[in-house]
Design an enzyme around this catalytic site. Structure first.
Site, mmCIF file in Angstrom:
data_model
loop_
_atom_site.group_PDB
_atom_site.id
_atom_site.type_symbol
_atom_site.label_atom_id
_atom_site.label_comp_id
_atom_site.label_asym_id
_atom_site.label_seq_id
_atom_site.Cartn_x
_atom_site.Cartn_y
_atom_site.Cartn_z
ATOM 1 N N VAL A 24 7.701 -9.470 -4.141
ATOM 2 C CA VAL A 24 7.282 -10.137 -2.899
ATOM 3 C C VAL A 24 7.171 -11.647 -3.129
ATOM 4 O O VAL A 24 7.704 -12.455 -2.374
ATOM 5 C CB VAL A 24 5.929 -9.587 -2.387
ATOM 6 C CG1 VAL A 24 5.518 -10.296 -1.099
ATOM 7 C CG2 VAL A 24 6.010 -8.089 -2.161
ATOM 8 N N LYS A 106 -4.929 -5.073 0.628
ATOM 9 C CA LYS A 106 -5.794 -4.327 1.566
ATOM 10 C C LYS A 106 -7.052 -3.770 0.908
ATOM 11 O O LYS A 106 -8.106 -3.742 1.516
ATOM 12 C CB LYS A 106 -5.044 -3.172 2.231
ATOM 13 C CG LYS A 106 -4.175 -2.372 1.297
ATOM 14 C CD LYS A 106 -2.718 -2.595 1.650
ATOM 15 C CE LYS A 106 -1.830 -1.936 0.636
ATOM 16 N NZ LYS A 106 -0.442 -2.368 0.789
ATOM 17 N N GLU A 130 -1.883 -10.475 7.403
ATOM 18 C CA GLU A 130 -1.012 -9.604 8.191
ATOM 19 C C GLU A 130 -0.308 -8.576 7.302
ATOM 20 O O GLU A 130 -0.115 -7.424 7.695
ATOM 21 C CB GLU A 130 0.030 -10.456 8.929
ATOM 22 C CG GLU A 130 0.890 -9.709 9.908
ATOM 23 C CD GLU A 130 0.086 -9.057 11.012
ATOM 24 O OE1 GLU A 130 -0.410 -9.761 11.890
ATOM 25 O OE2 GLU A 130 -0.063 -7.810 11.008
ATOM 26 N N GLY A 188 10.815 4.514 -5.863
ATOM 27 C CA GLY A 188 9.948 3.344 -5.742
ATOM 28 C C GLY A 188 9.075 3.345 -4.501
ATOM 29 O O GLY A 188 8.467 2.343 -4.162
ATOM 30 N N ASP A 202 -5.377 4.421 0.524
ATOM 31 C CA ASP A 202 -4.687 3.234 1.042
ATOM 32 C C ASP A 202 -4.764 3.194 2.573
ATOM 33 O O ASP A 202 -5.046 2.145 3.164
ATOM 34 C CB ASP A 202 -3.220 3.248 0.578
ATOM 35 C CG ASP A 202 -2.460 2.049 1.092
ATOM 36 O OD1 ASP A 202 -2.685 0.939 0.564
ATOM 37 O OD2 ASP A 202 -1.663 2.198 2.041
ATOM 38 N N LYS A 206 -6.651 0.384 5.039
ATOM 39 C CA LYS A 206 -5.997 -0.283 6.169
ATOM 40 C C LYS A 206 -6.739 -0.012 7.471
ATOM 41 O O LYS A 206 -6.941 -0.913 8.288
ATOM 42 C CB LYS A 206 -4.539 0.183 6.278
ATOM 43 C CG LYS A 206 -3.656 -0.344 5.160
ATOM 44 C CD LYS A 206 -2.306 0.358 5.177
ATOM 45 C CE LYS A 206 -1.402 -0.128 4.062
ATOM 46 N NZ LYS A 206 -0.244 0.784 3.884
ATOM 47 N N GLY A 304 7.496 -2.144 1.161
ATOM 48 C CA GLY A 304 8.683 -2.780 0.609
ATOM 49 C C GLY A 304 8.493 -4.282 0.468
ATOM 50 O O GLY A 304 7.703 -4.905 1.179
#
Lengths: 425, 425
Positions: A24, A106, A130, A188, A202, A206, A304
């Site tokens: 990223v 997060k 975001e 992945g 997770d 969120k 991703g």
């Protein structure tokens, strides 16, 4: 530039200190350096491992966090590291120094929400994230801005891409859970330690963030009911196929008639009429329901490197016009609180019938025993799910039925009783 | 307050002058007056007909536009009237006086886009119009903000609710076009003069606005290819059902390999795999495709008083923190221009074969003659559609095939020729 000076629209450039240079971070670097109109540049990148071979010159890197945090010319910190504890320390220090911060973490945000909110208020600086919810999809900002004045009734969605990929493979390719997980890891789509995803944690992190921006409720992860998808067994997928259902891990927040808020993350049987039915593989989706705007459905890639980088970029771009989350709902709607005072219609299956706490069920509508497997459909009070954990143990799976939330149980009890009296059931 | 003084975040109240008190205006009034946290109030409402019975006291109303436009205490004009010419005069004067303006009038905005943009620049004031595109859906702001730095490749969607309602009824209930139109009119989904909707003009106005916010292209309505749905005949719906297609009126904008932009509004055969297939009745939807974020799909109610009021409210709320469209793409990407240099794969049906200009077609792949009806599938250069209007005349319908845009026609020609040589076609 003094560290507390706000970033001015269309004048100052954004000078970024970047933490983390994984896929990223690298993608972000490439885009910022190939798009001069963004008027943003990365001055220094803080990494953990200086030995690792990098695609850009060594002079861009440092292992010293303070070299970024103490640099007064850096007015934006972008934090893209995995370690939630280290991320917390970086973000906290950066906010204290009056720098704007963009993060995708997060877990860190959900766990420290209240403190990070206070830091933003105290230091009057922007903290945008975001990318922390549904990667590329502009969910946080839309909930924060767009549904501000509308009367939001519920949000509901698929907010974890890894589990959705696994569930899609289980259903489309009729794989066992473990096979599907292994496939997701090879591709992945799931971490080598996948517990955070498949255990539902997770999605819980969120939802915790989304609750603040949609309903103004600050709820630590774990204060609402949740489970993951680990216990979903072959007979469950068989049952789903028979009924032409799809199984999805769904995050829910819904205003109850009592004015309070129901919130939970649980697997659900989803019918073909439900927009979530078509959300496959690593895609995420969110349905908002509000009094005036009615239903909105958003779908996009929830995981991703590139989708995440695109959300980070959008936050950086928003900093150029001094955008901050206003948290209007937190400050104006203090009376909204979570409640477990509602009922859920559930499907429960097990390899051992003694694992089911039948006393916790209001009533049972269907009951099937097979040689090595039993399942039932019944109604349970949410408080009993919150209080117990028999339904999370190995060999038990609990899946919500379509339209699972029941508020007016007295009416249902009576109509059930009248059906019995009439000999219908 | 002087008329040019900007509205300050969290300090000044918004004092609104409202034009129009139809269902949207009335809904807006009710919400603003029952939500004190909005810190906005409607000071005066300008109406056309003072005789009409109203639900609130007469003292709120005036028929004198200047009473609102010259009132220096009014810092926001909300324009919700039908008449595009009157709306234009109101908006222009309000912007010249430095007032912020919120409008839902897509025709007015699309036709005067360039001038209204210049007025905003000159008077440094905000002009917001989320309600003008897809009613409740936050499309304009997302295109403006969120896809700013991402490399947007295409937008594609259903942006007119009336035509989508009519097409849904034609397909689900097997109605003729005229029956479906009449039903839509009875239910209030289409105007008594429905030409603006069914002729495609409304979708064209909206696409014109979306082009500016998505690709920075200012294109007057009518400068790109379009048609409506009036000519869709029973044999077309029969053909759609046979192939398990749905017919939708689809607005498209797509970056071509030559760097230019294809834009058109045309009916299209949509497969079940296409997200637009499931968009029924008065719903609207938009699919964005971009390099990093990949595909995003948005669906929501695209028409109706409450969905429209909710978008207007969201604009009013945005004014509280001085939000303006920055039109970044217009100012930074001046090189993007519309182009008709591409080919479309089309289905054309007719009651009279002589109406088809066969010379305009590159090639024909299928050709069917029935007693009173013929249809073909072929490939046409977009420039030929733009130049001619034989395909819009009564008794001819042109419907795009799935994946209609072809750029590399030479390759296709060769592969077609090789198939012919091989005796396959």
């Amino acid at each position: 530039m003094s560290p507390n000076k706000p970033i001015n629209e269309s004048t100052d450039k954004l000078t970024i200190g970047l933490f983390g240079f994984g896929v990223v971070g690298k993608g972000l670097y490439d885009v910022l350096h190939s798009t001069p109109t963004l008027r943003s540049s990365i001055k220094k990148i803080c990494i953990k491992n200086p030995e690792k071979k990098r695609s850009i010159a060594a002079e861009h890197f440092t292992t010293d966090a303070s070299a970024l945090l103490n640099d007064e010319s850096i007015n934006v910190i972008v934090e893209l590291i995995d370690d939630a504890d280290a991320a917390y320390r970086i973000v906290k220090t950066a906010l204290q120094k009056g720098k704007a911060v963009v993060s995708a973490n997060k877990k860190m945000i959900a766990e420290h929400f209240e403190e990070l909110l206070a830091l933003q208020q105290r230091h009057k600086t922007a903290f945008l994230y975001e990318a922390a919810c549904c990667a590329s999809m502009p969910i946080v900002r839309n909930l924060e801005e767009y549904y501000d004045n509308d009367l939001l009734k519920s949000i509901r969605g698929i907010i974890n891409g890894s589990t959705n990929y696994i569930l899609t493979r289980i259903q489309e390719d009729q794989l066992e859970f473990k096979e599907a997980l292994s496939l997701a890891q090879q591709l992945g789509f799931a971490e080598s330690n996948p517990k955070l995803d498949i255990g539902g944690f997770d999605a819980v992190n969120k939802l915790s963030i989304l609750l603040a921006h949609s309903f103004g409720v600050i709820a630590k992860p774990g204060t609402f009911i949740f489970s993951g998808i680990e216990n979903i067994a072959s007979p469950d997928s068989v049952r789903a196929r028979e009924k032409q259902y799809s199984i999805k891990l769904v995050a829910n927040a819904k205003k109850l008639n009592n004015g309070k808020l129901a919130a939970f993350v649980l697997p659900q049987f989803v019918t073909a009429k439900d927009e979530l039915y078509q959300v496959e593989n690593e895609f995420n989706a969110l349905i908002t329901e509000s009094t005036f705007a009615d239903r909105h459905f958003f779908k996009g890639k929830g995981a991703g490197a590139f989708p995440t980088a695109s959300a980070v970029l959008s936050d950086i771009s928003a900093l150029r016009y001094n955008y901050k989350y206003e948290y209007k709902k937190i400050f104006h709607q203090r009376d909204t609180a979570l409640s477990n005072d509602f009922y859920l219609k559930v499907f429960i299956s097990t390899d051992d019938i003694t694992k089911i706490s039948k006393a916790d069920l209001e009533w049972i509508e269907e009951w099937h025993n097979e040689i090595s497997h039993s399942w039932l459909i019944g109604v349970v009070h949410a408080e009993k799910l919150a209080a117990g954990d028999w339904w999370k143990q190995d060999g038990v799976s609990l899946i919500l039925c379509p339209d699972p939330v029941i508020e007016d149980i007295e009416y249902r009890k009576i109509s059930k009783r009248s059906l019995e009296l009439a000999g219908v059931v």
